[in-house]
Enzyme design. Structure first.
Site, short mmCIF file in Angstrom:
data_model
loop_
_atom_site.label_atom_id
_atom_site.label_comp_id
_atom_site.label_asym_id
_atom_site.label_seq_id
_atom_site.Cartn_x
_atom_site.Cartn_y
_atom_site.Cartn_z
N SER A 173 -44.37 -37.42 -39.53
CA SER A 173 -43.02 -37.94 -39.37
C SER A 173 -42.74 -39.06 -40.38
CB SER A 173 -42.79 -38.39 -37.93
OG SER A 173 -41.43 -38.51 -37.64
N ASP A 386 -38.52 -27.26 -36.40
CA ASP A 386 -38.24 -28.69 -36.44
C ASP A 386 -36.94 -28.94 -37.19
OD1 ASP A 386 -38.18 -31.42 -36.87
OD2 ASP A 386 -39.94 -31.45 -38.19
N HIS A 440 -41.71 -30.56 -34.05
CA HIS A 440 -41.90 -31.92 -34.55
C HIS A 440 -42.54 -32.77 -33.44
CE1 HIS A 440 -40.64 -35.16 -37.43
NE2 HIS A 440 -40.89 -35.90 -36.37
#
Length: 463
Positions: A173, A386, A440
């Site tokens: 991330s 994601d 994600h």
């Protein structure tokens, strides 16, 4: 007498520099831990003003031979405990039997099966990391990367037996920005012969934020490719917004109109995985936001806003799993067991939304380009479901590196089932493997597949 005083002063200096606890048992886990867990603080910055907390877990296979991995999580401001219990660590919450107090089960797909991993609460304000003065809580990308490099130097000085292990810097991330900066710092330190000399071999990035604006702009194309919006909506938005969806000209009425259409089609989806239920962490529904500006994109990045949530609702949503970490990590017995210094934080949060952080590096692409000549091995993986950091944006910046395709686009499988797709690039001895699969972040959704992926990659096997 003066010698005794001097020794006491030196002892206090060393104590402030670092502290280490070997953890054999944890509240919520029955019996002794079947792996070696160490926690501690290492001071960085002026006079060790910033105290970074870490969890270190030795490889369950061969600590002497397996790689050493420094793992950073995103946010910025998310705790390393989140990666440890929800992504790649050896413990997972037992959601079926955690009633009065959260309990754990072993995660059979932990990356500690193949690597020694340092899970770091960074930057300051994340997890149990803290600063001795308020100035230390003012963080930027540049300061965070420099302090993490300082942390790693001190950690390796305290653990010299791991200096010979292959070293990989890794994270997911938002750490997609920070990891390449740290790798650059380490590389420069190696060139300057700064001790300790690290055996750096490469870096790993999952669902990585790279260029915040470009990543978010790619969400429109992702929505079209996943059939969330029609061809007409996509083409109209692209035409009238000229490819800019996050910093829209307020006078561009047609652009705003088509972005409203996009929002109406996507706002009820789980941005982390578009196929999972979209859930609210609020007591009452939030008003619908019918713009596609930066604020709505930012607000969806971390849905778990509440610092001290109540018990999770009966109906399941993945974000409700995060309730268990709040209850467990805020328990004083747990904090004492972990060696957390009493009074250093008020409330532990999985992701600290109030962190004082300035994003002073808009893109990490410069660092990726600069590191090609170093000859490192790089693994980048994206969740193909994601929408927070869409794979289409990641593919675009990887292609901009102008690397040679060594292995073309092809499926990779686990136990006979397609887990995702991958390809490999090269430039001299530098290699970059790109893979897809999951949400994600990917290991939370596809733990078995992601363990297979990292195991193969570390062993130099094709995915």
């Amino acid at each position: 007498m003066h010698i005794i005083i001097l020794l006491l002063v030196l002892t206090n200096v060393v104590a402030s520099h670092s502290s280490i606890s070997i953890i054999k048992t944890l509240p919520g886990f029955p019996g002794n831990l079947p792996f070696k867990l160490e926690t501690g603080y290492i001071g960085v910055g002026d006079l060790d003003n910033e105290q970074l907390f870490y969890y270190f877990i030795e490889s369950e296979r061969s600590p002497e031979d397996d790689p050493l991995m420094l793992w950073l999580i995103g946010g910025p401001g998310c705790s390393a405990l989140s990666a440890l219990v929800y992504e790649i660590g050896p413990l997972s919450f037992n959601y079926k039997k955690s009633r009065d107090f959260p309990t754990f089960v072993l995660n059979p797909y932990s990356w500690t099966k193949v690597a020694n991993i340092i899970f770091l609460d960074a930057p300051v304000g994340s997890g149990f990391s803290y600063a001795k003065s308020w100035q230390g809580f003012n963080m930027t990308d540049t300061i965070s990367a420099a302090q993490t490099y300082s942390f790693l130097r001190k950690w390796l000085s305290n653990h010299p037996k791991f200096l010979k292990n292959q070293l990989y810097i890794a994270g997911d991330s938002y750490s997609g920005k920070i990891v390449p900066m740290i790798v650059q710092e380490i590389s420069d330190g190696i060139d300057a012969r700064i001790e300790p000399i690290m055996n750096l071999k490469g870096y790993v990035l999952g669902n990585p934020v790279t260029d915040d604006n470009k990543d978010k702009n790619s969400r429109i194309q992702f929505a079209y490719l996943k059939a969330l919006i029609t061809h007409e909506i996509y083409e109209s938005a692209k035409t009238y917004c000229k490819g800019e969806y996050t910093n829209v000209d307020p006078n561009n009425g047609l652009c705003k109109l088509y972005l409203q259409n996009v929002t109406e089609c996507t706002q009820n989806l789980d941005i982390a995985n578009i196929l999972e239920p979209g859930c609210s962490m609020y007591a009452s529904p939030k008003p619908k936001l019918l713009t596609w500006d930066r604020s709505i994109l930012m607000e969806q990045d971390f849905p778990d806003f509440l610092l001290s949530p109540a018990q999770p609702p009966a109906s399941w949503c993945r974000v409700y799993n995060y309730y268990y970490s709040y209850e467990w990590a805020n328990d004083k017995t747990v904090q004492r067991a972990l060696g957390v210094r009493e009074g250093t934080i008020k409330d532990w949060a999985r992701c600290n939304q109030s962190i004082l952080y300035t994003e002073d590096v808009p893109s990490s692409l410069y660092y990726h380009r600069n590191l090609i000549k170093r000859g490192y091995r790089v693994l980048i993986y994206s969740g193909d479901l994601d929408m927070a950091v869409p794979y289409v944006g990641t593919e675009t910046w990887i292609k901009s590196l102008n690397l040679t395709v060594e292995s073309g686009w092809q499926p990779w499988s686990v136990e006979g089932q397609v887990a995702g797709y991958w390809m490999q690039y090269a430039e001299g001895i530098y290699s970059l493997t790109y893979a897809t699969g999951g949400g994600h972040t990917a290991p939370e959704y596809k733990p078995k597949e992601c363990l297979a992926m990292i195991s193969r990659w570390l062993a130099l096997y094709p995915l």
